[in-house]
Enzyme design. Structure first.
Site, mmCIF file in Angstrom:
data_model
loop_
_atom_site.group_PDB
_atom_site.id
_atom_site.type_symbol
_atom_site.label_atom_id
_atom_site.label_comp_id
_atom_site.label_asym_id
_atom_site.label_seq_id
_atom_site.Cartn_x
_atom_site.Cartn_y
_atom_site.Cartn_z
ATOM 1 N N GLU A 1 -6.115 7.590 -15.592
ATOM 2 C CA GLU A 1 -5.234 6.457 -15.892
ATOM 3 C C GLU A 1 -5.880 5.622 -16.981
ATOM 4 O O GLU A 1 -7.029 5.842 -17.369
ATOM 5 C CB GLU A 1 -4.960 5.639 -14.623
ATOM 6 C CG GLU A 1 -4.106 6.409 -13.618
ATOM 7 C CD GLU A 1 -3.726 5.586 -12.401
ATOM 8 O OE1 GLU A 1 -3.123 4.520 -12.569
ATOM 9 O OE2 GLU A 1 -4.044 6.011 -11.286
ATOM 10 N N SER B 1 -7.358 -1.030 -6.930
ATOM 11 C CA SER B 1 -6.908 -1.980 -5.900
ATOM 12 C C SER B 1 -6.987 -1.400 -4.494
ATOM 13 O O SER B 1 -7.420 -2.088 -3.562
ATOM 14 C CB SER B 1 -5.492 -2.457 -6.196
ATOM 15 O OG SER B 1 -4.646 -1.369 -6.441
ATOM 16 N N ARG C 1 -3.537 -2.127 -19.562
ATOM 17 C CA ARG C 1 -2.141 -2.376 -19.204
ATOM 18 C C ARG C 1 -1.521 -3.571 -19.896
ATOM 19 O O ARG C 1 -0.339 -3.552 -20.241
ATOM 20 C CB ARG C 1 -2.041 -2.615 -17.696
ATOM 21 C CG ARG C 1 -2.068 -1.353 -16.936
ATOM 22 C CD ARG C 1 -1.865 -1.595 -15.472
ATOM 23 N NE ARG C 1 -2.014 -0.295 -14.840
ATOM 24 C CZ ARG C 1 -2.102 -0.098 -13.551
ATOM 25 N NH1 ARG C 1 -2.031 -1.112 -12.720
ATOM 26 N NH2 ARG C 1 -2.239 1.112 -13.070
ATOM 27 N N THR D 1 0.832 -1.220 0.000
ATOM 28 C CA THR D 1 0.000 0.000 0.000
ATOM 29 C C THR D 1 0.859 1.261 0.000
ATOM 30 O O THR D 1 0.613 2.201 -0.760
ATOM 31 C CB THR D 1 -0.958 -0.003 1.208
ATOM 32 O OG1 THR D 1 -1.904 -1.047 1.024
ATOM 33 C CG2 THR D 1 -1.698 1.331 1.340
ATOM 34 N N HIS E 1 3.109 -6.772 -11.358
ATOM 35 C CA HIS E 1 2.595 -5.677 -10.533
ATOM 36 C C HIS E 1 1.486 -6.123 -9.581
ATOM 37 O O HIS E 1 1.484 -5.742 -8.428
ATOM 38 C CB HIS E 1 2.082 -4.597 -11.478
ATOM 39 C CG HIS E 1 1.592 -3.351 -10.804
ATOM 40 N ND1 HIS E 1 2.371 -2.632 -9.926
ATOM 41 C CD2 HIS E 1 0.396 -2.682 -10.898
ATOM 42 C CE1 HIS E 1 1.682 -1.565 -9.506
ATOM 43 N NE2 HIS E 1 0.483 -1.592 -10.062
ATOM 44 N N HIS F 1 2.746 -4.252 -14.956
ATOM 45 C CA HIS F 1 2.665 -2.804 -15.151
ATOM 46 C C HIS F 1 3.593 -2.440 -16.304
ATOM 47 O O HIS F 1 4.722 -2.930 -16.371
ATOM 48 C CB HIS F 1 3.094 -2.073 -13.875
ATOM 49 C CG HIS F 1 2.711 -0.625 -13.870
ATOM 50 N ND1 HIS F 1 3.369 0.307 -14.635
ATOM 51 C CD2 HIS F 1 1.727 0.042 -13.214
ATOM 52 C CE1 HIS F 1 2.800 1.498 -14.442
ATOM 53 N NE2 HIS F 1 1.801 1.352 -13.590
ATOM 54 N N ALA G 1 1.974 2.624 -3.394
ATOM 55 C CA ALA G 1 1.029 2.979 -4.459
ATOM 56 C C ALA G 1 1.189 4.445 -4.838
ATOM 57 O O ALA G 1 1.229 5.318 -3.965
ATOM 58 C CB ALA G 1 -0.391 2.696 -3.999
ATOM 59 N N ARG H 1 -7.058 -5.948 -13.908
ATOM 60 C CA ARG H 1 -7.546 -4.920 -12.983
ATOM 61 C C ARG H 1 -7.478 -3.531 -13.621
ATOM 62 O O ARG H 1 -6.471 -3.162 -14.224
ATOM 63 C CB ARG H 1 -6.707 -4.924 -11.708
ATOM 64 C CG ARG H 1 -7.083 -3.826 -10.737
ATOM 65 C CD ARG H 1 -6.300 -3.941 -9.457
ATOM 66 N NE ARG H 1 -4.886 -3.763 -9.662
ATOM 67 C CZ ARG H 1 -4.259 -2.587 -9.692
ATOM 68 N NH1 ARG H 1 -4.945 -1.459 -9.568
ATOM 69 N NH2 ARG H 1 -2.959 -2.532 -9.852
HETATM 70 C C1 SIN Z 1 0.228 3.406 -11.094
HETATM 71 O O1 SIN Z 1 0.332 4.440 -10.427
HETATM 72 O O2 SIN Z 1 0.504 3.351 -12.292
HETATM 73 C C2 SIN Z 1 -0.246 2.163 -10.428
HETATM 74 C C3 SIN Z 1 -1.648 2.310 -10.018
HETATM 75 C C4 SIN Z 1 -2.321 0.977 -9.932
HETATM 76 O O3 SIN Z 1 -1.681 -0.057 -10.035
HETATM 77 O O4 SIN Z 1 -3.554 0.959 -9.804
#
Ligand code: SIN
Length: 499
Positions: free
Chosen positions: A110, A368, A268, A39, A328, A224, A42, A363
């Site tokens: 994102e 998450s 992703r 955590t 990831h 990732h 992140a 995901r």
């Molecule tokens: C990121 O900041 O690219 C990761 C965020 C995520 O895995 O949800």
């Protein structure tokens, strides 16, 4: 009730706080110090629904599309329905999400999100802010905290979970419990390259497997797209691409559009494979070009990434930086119902260790932390309730394959390399069979499990290795059993060139 929570990320600490606030006697057991774990690392943030044109339905729709049709609708509904309350709770517990001068939450974007909806803190330090607030909240309570305690196994008797066994520097201990909530995170260290901190060795899933709890979807491992391609693994948040950074090949061309119309903001798995293929074709890492954002924006919006890239000799406001994919997030895990109950009475799983059904085959970014908070709270809310006859479906993915005759010697690095090469971004039937037979040979050579009373240097490493081997075998079996490509699980024979 006497409740033991294993793990101290957002899922575990949310569950612990809710359980404590409901009057249960709670013990939090954690492998490192309180709040160590994924955590705190992140960057991106927590997906919420705040923009004027956004809605829960659209968040649910994006989650389902990212999951490639394999998410459970009911679990996704729960996620988006409970999400706002959990973000409000984080704010109430002291998380200072970034806001505009007039006090509005700032929303990032994102990949695969139809709207800007990611709340973030400290620019790119969201996890650290959440972790600090939750750790402080736990420290203000009478919750018992047991740090530097390695989960060796669950205690099961009369068909139910009765506690856990742990290993501490001063020796093994058994903690009795009426309910155990596993929140031990994922298993990024199955792979040679990962964004996960060192402790992510799948200890909770391995313990659940040994105890006979159902697991599901282990073949769905998210890679990732962008860790910095220089030095120890360091994530370069997808939010950087969300702000407009591009991925370029050695001629400066934006190559991801060759694969997907959304380019850098495609799902992703698509972006990660495009990067891996391009890097292999050109014989050097691809680059992330964030120069158009300018030095001031980069330093303000992404202070952590700005600092680390500069420490490693890059001025990303002036030059594109090398990036490469890394393991990831594990979408699969201990199969649970909508309240975190596993198939084993008394055992709950929340956060990355769980397979709630939210993520399906892939995901959605920044779901998450939200899932951890939502399902952590839900598990705590049903602690006193009768256990349903069948909380989570049993799942089995046995594959009949002999151990390899000559597999070389096991080392963790050899396992991580094997998983990266054969059970990674792009999988083939031959590669998966080779991986599985090699893993089985290593497991057979490892002999009986370590004596639970063993302490001293190397005892935790040995158990982590055993957990990784067990999980590697289950992952390879699951990947072999799913013969079609879907989401993050990509079988070369069936879809190459079709995406
Ligand atoms: C990121 O900041 O690219 C990761 C965020 C995520 O895995 O949800």
């Amino acid at each position: 009730m006497n409740v033991v929570v294993v793990g101290s990320g957002i899922a575990g600490l949310t569950a612990a706080l809710h359980a404590h606030e409901s009057g249960h006697a709670v013990t939090v057991v954690t492998k490192g110090a309180l709040g160590d774990g994924c955590t705190g690392f992140a960057q991106g943030g927590v997906a919420g629904v705040y923009g004027p044109h956004d809605s829960r339905d659209q968040h649910a729709e994006d989650t389902l599309v990212a999951g490639a049709g394999l998410s459970d609708d009911a679990a996704v509904d729960v996620l988006v329905a409970d999400g706002a309350a959990r973000i409000a709770e984080l704010i109430a517990r002291g998380v200072a999400f970034d806001r505009s001068p007039d006090g509005e939450l700032l929303l990032g974007r994102e990949a695969a999100h139809s709207h800007a909806r990611i709340v973030h803190a400290g620019g790119d330090a969201t996890g650290a802010a959440i972790s600090a607030a939750l750790v402080a909240a736990v420290r203000r309570t009478t919750i018992t905290v047991v740090e530097h305690a390695f989960l060796t196994d669950l205690v099961v008797g009369s068909g139910a979970t009765q506690g856990i066994r742990i290993l501490r520097p001063d020796g093994p201990r058994t903690l009795e419990a009426d309910a155990v909530i596993l929140a031990t995170g994922g298993a990024g260290h199955l792979y040679a390259h990962t964004t996960n901190p060192l402790g992510a060795t799948g200890d909770g899933i391995a313990a659940a497997l040994r105890a006979g709890a159902a697991v599901a979807d282990l073949e769905f491992v998210q890679f990732h797209p962008t860790i910095l391609g220089a030095g120890p693994a360091f994530l370069v948040s997808e939010a950087v691409r969300g702000e407009g950074a591009t991925l370029i090949d050695d001629e400066g061309r934006r190559f991801v559009f060759d694969t997907h119309p959304d380019g850098e903001l495609a799902p992703r798995d698509v972006v990660s494979r495009a990067i891996a293929r391009q890097a292999a074709a050109q014989g050097s890492p691809v680059r992330l070009d964030a120069t158009l954002l300018g030095a001031e924006t980069l330093a303000h919006r992404f202070p952590t990434i700005d600092r680390i890239t500069r420490e490693r000799g890059f001025d990303w406001s002036r030059e594109p930086i090398p990036v490469t994919p890394a393991a990831h997030y594990l979408m699969g895990g201990i199969a649970t119902d909508l309240d975190g109950r596993s198939s084993l009475p008394g055992l709950f799983a929340v956060g990355e260790v769980a397979r709630t059904g939210v993520h399906g085959a892939n995901r959605l970014a920044s779901n998450s932390l939200l899932e951890g908070a939502v399902f952590g709270a839900r598990a705590a809310a049903v602690l006193g309730a009768p256990w349903p006859r069948r909380a989570a479906p049993p799942v089995s993915q046995a594959v009949d394959l002999e151990p390899a005759a000559s597999a070389g010697s096991f080392t963790r690095a050899a396992l991580q390399r094997l998983m990266w090469d054969e059970v990674g971004l792009i999988r083939t039937d031959d590669g998966l069979r080779h991986a599985l037979s090699t893993i089985r040979a290593w497991s057979a050579a490892a002999g009986p499990e370590a004596d639970p009373s063993t302490v001293g240097p190397g005892a935790v490493d040995e158990r982590e290795d055993a957990n990784l081997l067990l999980l590697a075998e289950a992952t390879a079996c699951a990947a072999l059993a799913r013969t079609a490509s879907v989401g993050a699980h990509f079988r070369e024979h069936s879809l190459i060139g079709a995406r």
